[in-house]
Design a protein around this motif. Sequence first.
Motif, PDB file in Angstrom:
ATOM      1  N   LYS A  20     111.876 -22.671  -0.053  1.00  0.00           N
ATOM      2  CA  LYS A  20     111.514 -21.241   0.439  1.00  0.00           C
ATOM      3  C   LYS A  20     111.698 -21.475   1.895  1.00  0.00           C
ATOM      4  O   LYS A  20     112.209 -20.304   2.210  1.00  0.00           O
ATOM      5  CB  LYS A  20     109.981 -20.933   0.257  1.00  0.00           C
ATOM      6  N   ASP A  25     114.857 -17.412  -2.168  1.00  0.00           N
ATOM      7  CA  ASP A  25     114.054 -16.508  -2.930  1.00  0.00           C
ATOM      8  C   ASP A  25     113.420 -17.396  -3.995  1.00  0.00           C
ATOM      9  O   ASP A  25     114.018 -17.357  -4.885  1.00  0.00           O
ATOM     10  CB  ASP A  25     114.588 -15.193  -3.136  1.00  0.00           C
ATOM     11  N   LYS A  27     110.441 -18.512  -6.970  1.00  0.00           N
ATOM     12  CA  LYS A  27     109.248 -18.271  -7.751  1.00  0.00           C
ATOM     13  C   LYS A  27     108.945 -19.680  -8.593  1.00  0.00           C
ATOM     14  O   LYS A  27     109.767 -20.213  -9.146  1.00  0.00           O
ATOM     15  CB  LYS A  27     109.643 -17.202  -8.753  1.00  0.00           C
ATOM     16  N   ASP A  40      98.922 -21.408  -3.395  1.00  0.00           N
ATOM     17  CA  ASP A  40      98.427 -19.972  -3.309  1.00  0.00           C
ATOM     18  C   ASP A  40      98.911 -19.730  -1.980  1.00  0.00           C
ATOM     19  O   ASP A  40      98.369 -20.537  -0.908  1.00  0.00           O
ATOM     20  CB  ASP A  40      97.022 -19.732  -3.468  1.00  0.00           C
ATOM     21  N   ASN A  41      99.610 -18.425  -1.637  1.00  0.00           N
ATOM     22  CA  ASN A  41      99.878 -18.153  -0.428  1.00  0.00           C
ATOM     23  C   ASN A  41     100.933 -18.904   0.248  1.00  0.00           C
ATOM     24  O   ASN A  41     101.064 -18.685   1.398  1.00  0.00           O
ATOM     25  CB  ASN A  41      98.574 -17.838   0.500  1.00  0.00           C
ATOM     26  N   GLU A  44     105.771 -17.809  -4.046  1.00  0.00           N
ATOM     27  CA  GLU A  44     105.400 -16.768  -5.066  1.00  0.00           C
ATOM     28  C   GLU A  44     105.141 -17.557  -6.426  1.00  0.00           C
ATOM     29  O   GLU A  44     106.126 -18.413  -6.650  1.00  0.00           O
ATOM     30  CB  GLU A  44     106.373 -15.827  -4.865  1.00  0.00           C
ATOM     31  N   LYS A  45     104.260 -17.331  -7.165  1.00  0.00           N
ATOM     32  CA  LYS A  45     104.095 -17.992  -8.260  1.00  0.00           C
ATOM     33  C   LYS A  45     104.431 -16.674  -9.608  1.00  0.00           C
ATOM     34  O   LYS A  45     104.158 -15.453  -9.372  1.00  0.00           O
ATOM     35  CB  LYS A  45     102.668 -18.447  -8.378  1.00  0.00           C
ATOM     36  N   THR A  46     104.691 -17.107 -10.705  1.00  0.00           N
ATOM     37  CA  THR A  46     104.647 -16.330 -11.903  1.00  0.00           C
ATOM     38  C   THR A  46     104.006 -16.956 -13.184  1.00  0.00           C
ATOM     39  O   THR A  46     103.834 -18.196 -13.200  1.00  0.00           O
ATOM     40  CB  THR A  46     106.206 -16.283 -12.244  1.00  0.00           C
ATOM     41  N   GLU A  52     111.291 -14.450 -16.085  1.00  0.00           N
ATOM     42  CA  GLU A  52     112.172 -14.417 -14.760  1.00  0.00           C
ATOM     43  C   GLU A  52     113.582 -15.067 -14.913  1.00  0.00           C
ATOM     44  O   GLU A  52     114.381 -14.817 -13.870  1.00  0.00           O
ATOM     45  CB  GLU A  52     111.478 -15.415 -13.766  1.00  0.00           C
TER      46      GLU A  52
END
Length: 439
Positions: A20, A25, A27, A40-41, A44-46, A52
């Motif tokens: 990142k 981009d 995930k 976290d923060n 980006e998580k899925t 995806e």
Amino acid sequence: MKILFVSEDLVAGDLARLLKEEGHDVKLYIKDKGRRGNFDNMVEKTDSWQKELKWVGEEGLIIFDGCDSGFTQDKLRHKGFSVVGSSALGNKLENDREYGNEILKKYKLSTVPQINFDSIDKAISFVEKNKKKWVIKQNSSGTSLKGFNYVGMKNNADDVIDVLTNYKTETEYKDAIITLQEKIEGVEIGVGRYFNGTDWVGPIEVNMEHKKYFPGDLGPTTSEMGTLAWYDNNENNKLFKLTLDKIKPHLKEIGFKGDMEINCIVNEKGAFPLETTPRFGSPIIHLQGEIQTTPWGSMLKAMACGEDFKVKWKRGYGIVIVVTVPTSQPFPFTKADHYISPKGLKIYFDEVAKKNMEHIHFEDVSMRKVNGNEEYYISDDRGYVLYVTAVGKTVEKAREKAYGLLKHIHIPKMFYRNDIGLKFIESDEAKLKKWGYLK
């Protein structure tokens, strides 16, 4: 580039953050539900990597960091996706130790006896008839049974029998497939290299793991407490030629695309493989990011596409130190109910550390805002919080840099080994030179 990062238990999770930061981009999917509170923060998580696939597309990159999804990776490649990590038969090299040993034997590596048992009683019976020093291992790549591993000390194997008998009282070990490996005396050292499905990518990596809990190689075996490593572009590197290079035809045959490593015992008689790691490993993944100056994204994409790629790296020796906090099971806690989870504790970085964050890598960590300020905190209770890396012209210089930076990181109850690389300086380097593994 769009990158879908599929992690089993965050063995290489920080790589998602680094990708990142390179501008991709990204995930992140975390299979282990107990670990989903990390990063976290930060990335980006899925909650479903399958959903995806349309997003990442064939132009993007899918990364797997574990050892249980090889069949899935093969299917995705067949459908046209760019995937890096391992393959079905690559996973089997690690997950079935006896099978892996047979493959190494097929390609003329100097293997040692390694036998699987589906019960502790069968293993005990075998050792009673074959009394020598044996190493007890769990037959998988996971870290949950690392405490199961034991290296025998006595020639009559009484200690191995005693340990196995003790394990019979543990329900957790009841269904574990046990591997016994004959103990070989020498220096433990690993050799690794990236593979793109047809050929090697980048330089040869030589590494020395520090698996024991305490300095001086004392205490129980952990997944690892630190590593010393260096890169070599000499294709005639002795350790590489005796081990890893011999299985190149097999890696091509099984469509392997990822990081391949063989850990060995070497002595004056040769190099004897102990185990294979056909995937990203920890903490070496963090040290690779320190040694390599080439961006991860372009390198991994080329590897997934089966392309050659020129990797640039720093000359010298690299050190990675694992920084941990106590967990509920091991010493010094006498009972689990005396344990207070570290989740939520703030990680304090002095100004020196804040200016050197590229040398700090995360695992059980997330980010939050407090009074408008961003701060890092412990977001899990597995114990592995972060990793500190450094490269120096000598091992002494690398140690000086890494441990110097650690003085500026403060975590309540943190601990780490203060001797990473020291045994190499004091004894192993001379032995490796004498046996021809180092110039």
